[in-house]
Design an enzyme around this catalytic site. Structure first.
Site, PDB file in Angstrom:
ATOM      1  N   ASN A  16      -1.510   7.796  -0.268  1.00 20.32           N
ATOM      2  CA  ASN A  16      -1.746   6.843   0.825  1.00 20.32           C
ATOM      3  C   ASN A  16      -2.187   7.648   2.038  1.00 20.32           C
ATOM      4  O   ASN A  16      -1.369   8.281   2.700  1.00 20.32           O
ATOM      5  CB  ASN A  16      -0.435   6.082   1.102  1.00 20.32           C
ATOM      6  CG  ASN A  16      -0.537   5.179   2.322  1.00 20.32           C
ATOM      7  OD1 ASN A  16      -1.620   4.964   2.864  1.00 20.32           O
ATOM      8  ND2 ASN A  16       0.607   4.654   2.756  1.00 20.32           N
ATOM      9  N   LYS A  18      -3.250   6.635   4.783  1.00 20.74           N
ATOM     10  CA  LYS A  18      -2.971   5.942   6.056  1.00 20.74           C
ATOM     11  C   LYS A  18      -4.216   5.990   6.950  1.00 20.74           C
ATOM     12  O   LYS A  18      -5.332   6.037   6.443  1.00 20.74           O
ATOM     13  CB  LYS A  18      -1.724   6.532   6.722  1.00 20.74           C
ATOM     14  CG  LYS A  18      -0.534   6.564   5.751  1.00 20.74           C
ATOM     15  CD  LYS A  18       0.783   6.792   6.399  1.00 20.74           C
ATOM     16  CE  LYS A  18       1.874   6.775   5.324  1.00 20.74           C
ATOM     17  NZ  LYS A  18       3.220   6.913   5.867  1.00 20.74           N
ATOM     18  N   HIS A 100       3.626  -2.411   2.844  1.00 24.18           N
ATOM     19  CA  HIS A 100       4.099  -1.093   3.268  1.00 24.18           C
ATOM     20  C   HIS A 100       4.973  -1.256   4.508  1.00 24.18           C
ATOM     21  O   HIS A 100       4.717  -2.124   5.350  1.00 24.18           O
ATOM     22  CB  HIS A 100       2.896  -0.182   3.565  1.00 24.18           C
ATOM     23  CG  HIS A 100       3.298   1.234   3.816  1.00 24.18           C
ATOM     24  ND1 HIS A 100       3.781   1.644   5.033  1.00 24.18           N
ATOM     25  CD2 HIS A 100       3.331   2.311   2.998  1.00 24.18           C
ATOM     26  CE1 HIS A 100       4.080   2.937   4.955  1.00 24.18           C
ATOM     27  NE2 HIS A 100       3.823   3.361   3.732  1.00 24.18           N
ATOM     28  N   GLU A 102       5.115   0.242   7.196  1.00 21.49           N
ATOM     29  CA  GLU A 102       4.407   0.273   8.489  1.00 21.49           C
ATOM     30  C   GLU A 102       3.759  -1.075   8.771  1.00 21.49           C
ATOM     31  O   GLU A 102       3.680  -1.496   9.933  1.00 21.49           O
ATOM     32  CB  GLU A 102       3.379   1.423   8.484  1.00 21.49           C
ATOM     33  CG  GLU A 102       4.091   2.770   8.616  1.00 21.49           C
ATOM     34  CD  GLU A 102       3.391   3.937   7.954  1.00 21.49           C
ATOM     35  OE1 GLU A 102       2.187   3.839   7.642  1.00 21.49           O
ATOM     36  OE2 GLU A 102       4.069   4.961   7.710  1.00 21.49           O
ATOM     37  N   GLU A 171      10.418   2.751  -0.992  1.00 25.68           N
ATOM     38  CA  GLU A 171      10.164   3.673   0.109  1.00 25.68           C
ATOM     39  C   GLU A 171      11.199   3.446   1.202  1.00 25.68           C
ATOM     40  O   GLU A 171      11.009   2.567   2.062  1.00 25.68           O
ATOM     41  CB  GLU A 171       8.763   3.436   0.680  1.00 25.68           C
ATOM     42  CG  GLU A 171       7.650   3.674  -0.309  1.00 25.68           C
ATOM     43  CD  GLU A 171       6.366   4.099   0.373  1.00 25.68           C
ATOM     44  OE1 GLU A 171       5.860   5.171   0.047  1.00 25.68           O
ATOM     45  OE2 GLU A 171       5.906   3.379   1.272  1.00 25.68           O
ATOM     46  N   GLY A 177       7.572   9.840   6.377  1.00 26.51           N
ATOM     47  CA  GLY A 177       6.998  10.683   7.419  1.00 26.51           C
ATOM     48  C   GLY A 177       8.030  11.423   8.252  1.00 26.51           C
ATOM     49  O   GLY A 177       7.704  11.972   9.301  1.00 26.51           O
ATOM     50  N   SER A 216       8.350  11.184   2.142  1.00 28.74           N
ATOM     51  CA  SER A 216       8.412  12.640   2.277  1.00 28.74           C
ATOM     52  C   SER A 216       8.445  13.370   0.935  1.00 28.74           C
ATOM     53  O   SER A 216       9.134  14.383   0.788  1.00 28.74           O
ATOM     54  CB  SER A 216       9.597  13.052   3.153  1.00 28.74           C
ATOM     55  OG  SER A 216       9.443  12.526   4.468  1.00 28.74           O
TER      56      SER A 216
HETATM   57  P1  PGA Z   1       5.145  10.134   3.542  1.00 29.24           P
HETATM   58  O1  PGA Z   1       4.634   8.616   3.453  1.00 29.24           O
HETATM   59  O2  PGA Z   1       4.941  10.746   2.172  1.00 29.24           O
HETATM   60  O3  PGA Z   1       4.280  10.771   4.601  1.00 29.24           O
HETATM   61  O4  PGA Z   1       6.587  10.087   3.920  1.00 29.24           O
HETATM   62  C1  PGA Z   1       4.844   7.834   2.300  1.00 29.24           C
HETATM   63  C2  PGA Z   1       4.291   6.458   2.527  1.00 29.24           C
HETATM   64  O5  PGA Z   1       4.381   5.931   3.640  1.00 29.24           O
HETATM   65  O6  PGA Z   1       3.729   5.839   1.589  1.00 29.24           O
END
Ligand code: PGA
Length: 257
Positions: A16, A18, A100, A102, A171, A177, A216
């Site tokens: 992803n 983003k 997601h 976010e 997640e 992140g 992460s």
């Molecule tokens: P990250 O994000 O690996 O940077 O923690 C995962 C995600 O949001 O899908």
């Protein structure tokens, strides 16, 4: 036999990206991945919308798939700024992320909106990757399973019609992140909970649905996560922007086979 062991589930690793990259960056990263193709497990990248055509052109024939990070809940029409599931299918997308954290947190997506998006994705032949997960406060209050149930139950009506053509991504919001990762036991217990809930909801193909872990994931922790019985691969954010790191995660997933 527990549902987790009843069916062989081929690992899946999705990147992803983003809202990161420009054309030059995308070209480099795609070339790095294609240079290693064929990859040992199913792999896909989810670039920002404007780069999907580029991904389609560069990844065609490599075995590496591509997908979107989101999809409109509407079919077509006067919805400025939205991108429909049929447009994504037209661009050869195999998957779209839906819900997601976010999108849920920063853009106010409700469970009902997530369900509408899942329905659109399925109608266009896309595989929805439905993201669920609890915040730190919810975990600390012991509400993890209640939150996962609420988010999953909102979409099981749609998923029941999907014939198993969907993916879940667990997640934990506190791990995205942040550099914090769920411990193997936290991840396994959430994944097993989600699968059991699908089985209980009589969703067809529940035992064979892949449940990805995201939050992460890095080359250094991927092996331990992918060794868990109910972790069928990963949804990778930051580490998917670094070719060698992402490829190392893919190789860790291949050790699950
Ligand atoms: P990250 O994000 O690996 O940077 O923690 C995962 C995600 O949001 O899908």
């Amino acid at each position: 036999m527990p549902a987790s062991l009843a069916v062989r589930r081929p690992p899946l690793v999705l990147g992803n990206w983003k809202m990161n990259c420009d054309v030059a960056f995308a070209e480099r990263l795609l070339a790095e991945l294609v240079g290693q193709a064929p990859l040992p497990v199913e792999v896909g990248v989810c670039p920002p919308y404007p780069y999907l055509g580029l991904a389609a052109a560069r990844l065609a024939g490599s075995g590496i798939g591509w997908g979107a990070q989101d999809v409109a809940a509407q079919a077509d029409g006067a919805f400025t700024g939205e991108v429909s599931s049929t447009m994504l299918a037209d661009l050869g997308c195999r998957w779209t992320l839906v819900g997601h954290s976010e999108r849920r947190t920063l853009f106010g997506e409700t469970d009902a909106l997530v369900a509408a998006k899942v329905a659109r994705a399925l109608a266009a032949g896309l595989v929805p990757v439905v993201c669920v997960g609890e915040t730190r406060e919810e975990r600390e209050q012991g509400d993890t399973e209640a939150v996962l149930s609420r988010q999953l139950d909102a979409v099981t009506g749609e998923l029941a019609q999907a014939g198993g053509r969907f993916v879940l991504a667990y997640e934990p919001v506190w791990a995205i992140g942040t550099g914090l990762t769920a411990t193997p036991s936290q991840a396994q217990s959430a994944h097993a909970f989600l699968r059991t809930r699908l089985v209980q909801a009589d969703v067809s193909g529940a035992a064979s649905v892949r449940v990805l872990y995201g939050g992460s994931v890095k080359a250094s922790n991927a092996g331990a996560l992918f060794a868990l019985p109910d972790v069928d691969g990963g949804l990778i954010g930051g580490a998917s922007l670094v070719g060698e790191e992402f490829l190392a995660i893919v190789r860790a997933a291949a050790r699950r086979c």
